[in-house]
Design a protein around this motif. Structure first.
Motif, PDB file in Angstrom:
ATOM      1  N   ASP A   1       0.841  -1.204   0.000  1.00  0.00           N
ATOM      2  CA  ASP A   1       0.000   0.000   0.000  1.00  0.00           C
ATOM      3  C   ASP A   1       0.876   1.255   0.000  1.00  0.00           C
ATOM      4  OD1 ASP A   1      -2.428  -1.529   0.297  1.00  0.00           O
ATOM      5  OD2 ASP A   1      -1.900  -1.761   2.423  1.00  0.00           O
ATOM      6  N   ILE A   2       1.860   1.269   0.860  1.00  0.00           N
ATOM      7  CA  ILE A   2       2.738   2.436   0.985  1.00  0.00           C
ATOM      8  C   ILE A   2       3.606   2.582  -0.256  1.00  0.00           C
ATOM      9  CG2 ILE A   2       4.624   3.445   2.332  1.00  0.00           C
ATOM     10  CD1 ILE A   2       3.257   1.977   4.779  1.00  0.00           C
ATOM     11  N   LEU A   3       4.150   1.479  -0.754  1.00  0.00           N
ATOM     12  CA  LEU A   3       5.009   1.549  -1.935  1.00  0.00           C
ATOM     13  C   LEU A   3       4.236   1.976  -3.186  1.00  0.00           C
ATOM     14  CD1 LEU A   3       7.255  -1.570  -1.303  1.00  0.00           C
ATOM     15  CD2 LEU A   3       7.880   0.843  -1.055  1.00  0.00           C
ATOM     16  N   LEU A   4       3.009   1.501  -3.337  1.00  0.00           N
ATOM     17  CA  LEU A   4       2.200   1.940  -4.478  1.00  0.00           C
ATOM     18  C   LEU A   4       1.928   3.439  -4.393  1.00  0.00           C
ATOM     19  CD1 LEU A   4      -0.284  -1.045  -4.830  1.00  0.00           C
ATOM     20  CD2 LEU A   4       1.377  -0.280  -6.537  1.00  0.00           C
ATOM     21  N   TYR A   5       1.564   3.925  -3.212  1.00  0.00           N
ATOM     22  CA  TYR A   5       1.332   5.363  -3.035  1.00  0.00           C
ATOM     23  C   TYR A   5       2.596   6.155  -3.364  1.00  0.00           C
ATOM     24  CZ  TYR A   5       1.386   9.834  -0.724  1.00  0.00           C
ATOM     25  OH  TYR A   5       1.567  11.167  -0.465  1.00  0.00           O
TER      26      TYR A   5
ATOM     27  N   ASP B   1       5.497   9.842  -6.333  1.00  0.00           N
ATOM     28  CA  ASP B   1       6.909  10.233  -6.310  1.00  0.00           C
ATOM     29  C   ASP B   1       7.257  10.995  -5.025  1.00  0.00           C
ATOM     30  OD1 ASP B   1       9.411  10.007  -7.441  1.00  0.00           O
ATOM     31  OD2 ASP B   1       9.265  11.901  -8.535  1.00  0.00           O
ATOM     32  N   ASP B   2       6.550  10.690  -3.958  1.00  0.00           N
ATOM     33  CA  ASP B   2       6.749  11.328  -2.654  1.00  0.00           C
ATOM     34  C   ASP B   2       7.770  10.504  -1.872  1.00  0.00           C
ATOM     35  OD1 ASP B   2       6.611  12.440  -0.139  1.00  0.00           O
ATOM     36  OD2 ASP B   2       4.434  12.354   0.014  1.00  0.00           O
ATOM     37  N   ALA B   3       8.955  11.043  -1.708  1.00  0.00           N
ATOM     38  CA  ALA B   3      10.021  10.311  -1.022  1.00  0.00           C
ATOM     39  C   ALA B   3      10.315  10.906   0.361  1.00  0.00           C
ATOM     40  CB  ALA B   3      11.287  10.315  -1.873  1.00  0.00           C
ATOM     41  N   ASN B   4       9.288  11.391   1.019  1.00  0.00           N
ATOM     42  CA  ASN B   4       9.449  11.960   2.360  1.00  0.00           C
ATOM     43  C   ASN B   4      10.057  10.896   3.282  1.00  0.00           C
ATOM     44  OD1 ASN B   4       9.107  13.013   4.957  1.00  0.00           O
ATOM     45  ND2 ASN B   4       7.107  13.893   4.473  1.00  0.00           N
ATOM     46  N   PRO B   5      11.174  11.197   3.944  1.00  0.00           N
ATOM     47  CA  PRO B   5      11.825  10.187   4.782  1.00  0.00           C
ATOM     48  C   PRO B   5      10.983   9.745   5.975  1.00  0.00           C
ATOM     49  CG  PRO B   5      12.893  12.317   5.049  1.00  0.00           C
ATOM     50  CD  PRO B   5      11.928  12.457   3.914  1.00  0.00           C
ATOM     51  N   ILE B   6      10.013  10.544   6.394  1.00  0.00           N
ATOM     52  CA  ILE B   6       9.171  10.138   7.521  1.00  0.00           C
ATOM     53  C   ILE B   6       8.280   8.954   7.146  1.00  0.00           C
ATOM     54  CG2 ILE B   6       7.169  11.657   7.140  1.00  0.00           C
ATOM     55  CD1 ILE B   6       8.877  10.884  10.509  1.00  0.00           C
ATOM     56  N   TYR B   7       8.095   8.727   5.838  1.00  0.00           N
ATOM     57  CA  TYR B   7       7.299   7.593   5.371  1.00  0.00           C
ATOM     58  C   TYR B   7       8.141   6.349   5.114  1.00  0.00           C
ATOM     59  CZ  TYR B   7       4.033  11.381   4.137  1.00  0.00           C
ATOM     60  OH  TYR B   7       3.225  12.482   4.149  1.00  0.00           O
TER      61      TYR B   7
ATOM     62  N   PRO C   1       1.435   7.752   5.137  1.00  0.00           N
ATOM     63  CA  PRO C   1       1.077   9.074   4.611  1.00  0.00           C
ATOM     64  C   PRO C   1      -0.411   9.368   4.822  1.00  0.00           C
ATOM     65  CG  PRO C   1       2.372   7.842   3.008  1.00  0.00           C
ATOM     66  CD  PRO C   1       2.032   6.889   4.113  1.00  0.00           C
ATOM     67  N   HIS C   2      -0.698  10.582   5.258  1.00  0.00           N
ATOM     68  CA  HIS C   2      -2.090  10.953   5.522  1.00  0.00           C
ATOM     69  C   HIS C   2      -2.940  10.897   4.263  1.00  0.00           C
ATOM     70  CE1 HIS C   2      -0.152  13.036   9.100  1.00  0.00           C
ATOM     71  NE2 HIS C   2      -0.812  11.999   9.562  1.00  0.00           N
ATOM     72  N   VAL C   3      -2.343  11.233   3.133  1.00  0.00           N
ATOM     73  CA  VAL C   3      -3.100  11.173   1.883  1.00  0.00           C
ATOM     74  C   VAL C   3      -3.504   9.729   1.557  1.00  0.00           C
ATOM     75  CG1 VAL C   3      -2.996  11.623  -0.602  1.00  0.00           C
ATOM     76  CG2 VAL C   3      -2.054  13.272   0.999  1.00  0.00           C
ATOM     77  N   LEU C   4      -2.689   8.773   1.915  1.00  0.00           N
ATOM     78  CA  LEU C   4      -3.037   7.365   1.723  1.00  0.00           C
ATOM     79  C   LEU C   4      -4.228   6.995   2.609  1.00  0.00           C
ATOM     80  CD1 LEU C   4      -2.498   4.612   0.459  1.00  0.00           C
ATOM     81  CD2 LEU C   4      -0.744   4.241   2.209  1.00  0.00           C
ATOM     82  N   ILE C   5      -4.224   7.473   3.849  1.00  0.00           N
ATOM     83  CA  ILE C   5      -5.368   7.235   4.743  1.00  0.00           C
ATOM     84  C   ILE C   5      -6.625   7.849   4.128  1.00  0.00           C
ATOM     85  CG2 ILE C   5      -6.338   7.701   7.022  1.00  0.00           C
ATOM     86  CD1 ILE C   5      -3.413   7.725   8.077  1.00  0.00           C
ATOM     87  N   ASN C   6      -6.490   9.070   3.590  1.00  0.00           N
ATOM     88  CA  ASN C   6      -7.624   9.713   2.914  1.00  0.00           C
ATOM     89  C   ASN C   6      -8.147   8.825   1.791  1.00  0.00           C
ATOM     90  OD1 ASN C   6      -7.029  11.857   4.566  1.00  0.00           O
ATOM     91  ND2 ASN C   6      -6.710  13.318   2.909  1.00  0.00           N
ATOM     92  N   GLY C   7      -7.235   8.207   1.060  1.00  0.00           N
ATOM     93  CA  GLY C   7      -7.642   7.323  -0.030  1.00  0.00           C
ATOM     94  C   GLY C   7      -8.523   6.188   0.451  1.00  0.00           C
ATOM     95  N   PHE C   8      -8.205   5.622   1.619  1.00  0.00           N
ATOM     96  CA  PHE C   8      -9.048   4.555   2.175  1.00  0.00           C
ATOM     97  C   PHE C   8     -10.417   5.102   2.558  1.00  0.00           C
ATOM     98  CE2 PHE C   8      -4.762   2.749   3.478  1.00  0.00           C
ATOM     99  CZ  PHE C   8      -4.698   1.890   2.402  1.00  0.00           C
ATOM    100  N   VAL C   9     -10.453   6.335   3.077  1.00  0.00           N
ATOM    101  CA  VAL C   9     -11.730   6.969   3.425  1.00  0.00           C
ATOM    102  C   VAL C   9     -12.560   7.180   2.161  1.00  0.00           C
ATOM    103  CG1 VAL C   9     -12.812   9.068   4.327  1.00  0.00           C
ATOM    104  CG2 VAL C   9     -10.801   8.107   5.483  1.00  0.00           C
ATOM    105  N   PHE C  10     -11.945   7.761   1.141  1.00  0.00           N
ATOM    106  CA  PHE C  10     -12.665   8.043  -0.094  1.00  0.00           C
ATOM    107  C   PHE C  10     -13.162   6.757  -0.746  1.00  0.00           C
ATOM    108  CE2 PHE C  10     -11.532  12.582  -1.466  1.00  0.00           C
ATOM    109  CZ  PHE C  10     -11.435  13.009  -0.156  1.00  0.00           C
TER     110      PHE C  10
END
Length: 159
Positions: free
Chosen positions: A31-35, A40-46, A63-72
């Motif tokens: 899930d994280i790798l696909l996001y 192309d988000d390489a934020n080190p916190i992720y 990533p919060h945007v990934l969580i949003n994706g599950f909500v949507f």
């Protein structure tokens, strides 16, 4: 997925305040790798354990945007369902969700405005320990009734 006819979700007149859906999603590496690959988000916190261990988070977060994706996708798939569109969101993330964590998501109808054709849903996400990792609300435009044109009213073709 794209060739199968899909039924539309619930229309506004078929929804009731208090209806809810609960979905559980286990967060896996894929899930994280696909996001990350898609955005192309390489934020080190992720990604980087050594970096994250030096932050208050202590380890990589989802990533919060990934969580949003599950909500949507919960809105799109279940409540109100296919044909819905999120038109606004107000979400906050009081605690992080960590890699390999579990997201227990509850989406509940809290208001129906038939005049504007909008439904307000509350969103609550908890991790496997019961800590709140997501809370807020969405305004959703539920599917419109289909105007009959052919014999397959209520279904639609993809591509």
């Amino acid at each position: 997925m794209f060739t199968k006819k899909r039924k539309l979700g619930r229309k506004i007149d078929g929804l009731k305040v208090g209806e809810k859906v609960e979905v559980t999603k286990k967060i896996e590496d894929k899930d994280i790798l696909l996001y990350l690959g898609y955005t192309d988000d390489a934020n080190p916190i992720y990604l980087q354990h050594d970096y994250a261990s030096r932050t208050p988070f202590q380890k990589p977060i989802v990533p919060h945007v990934l969580i949003n994706g599950f909500v949507f996708s919960t809105v799109s798939m279940y409540l109100p369902g296919p044909g819905s569109a999120v038109v606004s969101q107000n979400l906050s993330y009081p605690k992080p969700l960590y890699h390999y964590g579990q997201l227990d998501l509850t989406v509940e109808v809290t208001n129906i405005n038939e005049e504007k054709h909008l439904v307000t849903v509350s969103v609550l996400g908890k991790d496997e320990l019961g800590d709140t990792v997501l809370e807020g609300s969405l305004e959703v435009c539920p599917p419109y009734p289909m105007k009959p044109m052919t014999h397959d009213e209520g279904h639609f073709e993809n591509f």
